[in-house]
Design a protein around this motif. Structure first.
Motif, PDB file in Angstrom:
ATOM      1  N   ASN A 162     -61.168   0.188  61.104  1.00 41.98           N
ATOM      2  CA  ASN A 162     -60.271  -0.750  60.416  1.00 41.98           C
ATOM      3  C   ASN A 162     -60.929  -2.119  60.279  1.00 41.98           C
ATOM      4  O   ASN A 162     -60.608  -3.050  61.012  1.00 41.98           O
ATOM      5  CB  ASN A 162     -58.948  -0.863  61.193  1.00 41.98           C
ATOM      6  N   PHE A 163     -61.827  -2.213  59.327  1.00 34.72           N
ATOM      7  CA  PHE A 163     -62.567  -3.453  59.145  1.00 34.72           C
ATOM      8  C   PHE A 163     -61.762  -4.457  58.334  1.00 34.72           C
ATOM      9  O   PHE A 163     -61.228  -4.139  57.268  1.00 34.72           O
ATOM     10  CB  PHE A 163     -63.892  -3.175  58.444  1.00 34.72           C
ATOM     11  N   GLU A 164     -61.673  -5.675  58.848  1.00 35.03           N
ATOM     12  CA  GLU A 164     -61.022  -6.772  58.138  1.00 35.03           C
ATOM     13  C   GLU A 164     -62.103  -7.714  57.620  1.00 35.03           C
ATOM     14  O   GLU A 164     -62.832  -8.327  58.400  1.00 35.03           O
ATOM     15  CB  GLU A 164     -60.081  -7.532  59.074  1.00 35.03           C
ATOM     16  N   PHE A 165     -62.205  -7.798  56.301  1.00 36.48           N
ATOM     17  CA  PHE A 165     -63.240  -8.631  55.702  1.00 36.48           C
ATOM     18  C   PHE A 165     -62.850 -10.098  55.759  1.00 36.48           C
ATOM     19  O   PHE A 165     -61.832 -10.518  55.203  1.00 36.48           O
ATOM     20  CB  PHE A 165     -63.479  -8.218  54.249  1.00 36.48           C
ATOM     21  N   GLU A 166     -63.655 -10.874  56.451  1.00 40.60           N
ATOM     22  CA  GLU A 166     -63.522 -12.333  56.473  1.00 40.60           C
ATOM     23  C   GLU A 166     -64.879 -12.858  56.024  1.00 40.60           C
ATOM     24  O   GLU A 166     -65.883 -12.660  56.705  1.00 40.60           O
ATOM     25  CB  GLU A 166     -63.171 -12.817  57.882  1.00 40.60           C
TER      26      GLU A 166
END
Length: 359
Positions: free
Chosen positions: A258-262
């Motif tokens: 579950n990668f959250e792109f920041e």
């Protein structure tokens, strides 16, 4: 840590820069005596047309020429036609001197990455770095910088290849893509030209997902620019979990990562992992000690015995054709830690075959 967070359903901003422990690199190439001689002859040829040490681009060119996979890839791409290999590698050397893909300053293309339209993250089951492309996240007008941005990512994907891996995965997601955000046929053909001519044998798989019917014409438009080998590596709407471990596959595509792109955190991690200086050159990684590398390898406990020998050019593995050219199959090598198995940015790379031969 990333795996644990994913299992809990939490998100993470940590970029995956190492394959799964136990990953076995595939395919791995070994060569006949005749083929090794041709590779060595090609090395001698490039040394005769290389830049002089006084040229500012000399260190970058030598670094590229010293990569273990550079000369073999051009021989395989031409199906071991030596004359064609000379022409193609000479053309690439000239292109690299002009385009300087390995000296693109991060800040030059950083604006192109603010929406995550191209993300390098994770590895497939064969240890290939995964380059996600999401045309629906396009954030800039068409310009030469877009092409330089893509080339910058091709170079970073090469940086993250574990030792022995020579190819990458490109996963194109057309979700939310429109005619406005989709690349034009002219831009796409230029990118294909660069990929096929100057990064031969680099594309291991091209996976296309969520392709709307209205964009079928786009692939018909670029089809004439695709060589048969590249076309055979394209898969439309495949079961990605057959090719990529769930822990390495973005949750948007059915994985458990579950990668959250920041944008700022992501960019900083990639630049650091690849050792890129502000001017685009390489940061020395000579501070790593042998004990640090040994500890990393031991902790990862990579497997060395779980794959069949790699397949010849007329066979397929997991539905993907192998690269062109007659190559003697060999047992795939175990992947090392992606930071310790890869060569340092300023180090000369060599490839030691099982019989002790250096290519």
């Amino acid at each position: 840590m990333v795996k644990a967070e994913a299992e809990k359903g939490a998100t993470t901003q940590t970029v995956l820069t190492s394959p799964e422990p136990g990953t076995v690199i595939h395919p791995v190439y070994s060569y006949t005596d005749e083929q090794q001689k041709m590779i060595e002859d090609l090395r001698k040829f490039t040394s005769t047309i290389a830049l002089p040490p006084s040229d500012p681009y000399y260190p970058s060119e030598q670094r590229w020429l010293s990569r273990a996979d550079t000369h073999p890839r051009y021989m395989r791409a031409t199906k071991w036609n030596y004359a064609d290999s000379e022409k193609r590698i000479k053309a690439t050397m000239e292109w690299r001197r002009d385009f300087q893909p390995d000296l693109i300053p991060p800040d030059e293309v950083k604006i192109e990455s603010e929406t995550g339209k191209i993300i390098l993250n994770g590895f497939d089951k064969d240890g290939r770095p995964i380059l996600y492309m999401r045309p629906g996240r396009e954030n800039t007008e068409r310009s030469p910088r877009q092409v330089r941005h893509l080339v910058w990512w091709l170079e970073r994907a090469k940086d993250l290849q574990p030792a022995g891996q020579e190819s990458i995965v490109i996963l194109v997601d057309y979700k939310s893509c429109t005619l406005r955000t989709n690349p034009s046929v002219s831009v796409a053909s230029k990118v294909l030209h660069i990929l096929q001519d100057h990064y031969p044998e680099t594309l291991g798989r091209a996976l296309i997902t969520n392709l709307p019917f209205i964009l079928n014409f786009f692939y018909k438009g670029i089809s004439p620019f695709l060589d048969p080998v590249t076309r055979d590596k394209m898969r439309f709407n495949p079961n990605l979990l057959d090719l990529i471990d769930a822990n390495q596959l973005d949750a948007d595509f059915g994985g458990s990562y579950n990668f959250e792109f920041e944008p700022h955190s992501y960019w900083d991690q990639i630049v650091k992992a690849c050792g890129i200086a502000p001017d685009g050159s390489r940061v020395s990684t000579s501070t790593n000690t042998d004990s640090d590398l040994s500890a990393s390898l031991q902790a990862l406990n990579f497997d060395t015995s779980s794959r069949e020998p790699c397949l010849s050019s007329n066979s397929s593995d997991s539905g993907v054709e192998s690269d062109s050219g007659p190559v003697t199959p060999t047992t795939p090598r175990s992947v090392k830690n992606s930071m310790s198995g890869r060569k340092g940015p300023n180090e000369v790379e060599t490839d030691i075959l099982e019989d002790g031969t250096t290519i």
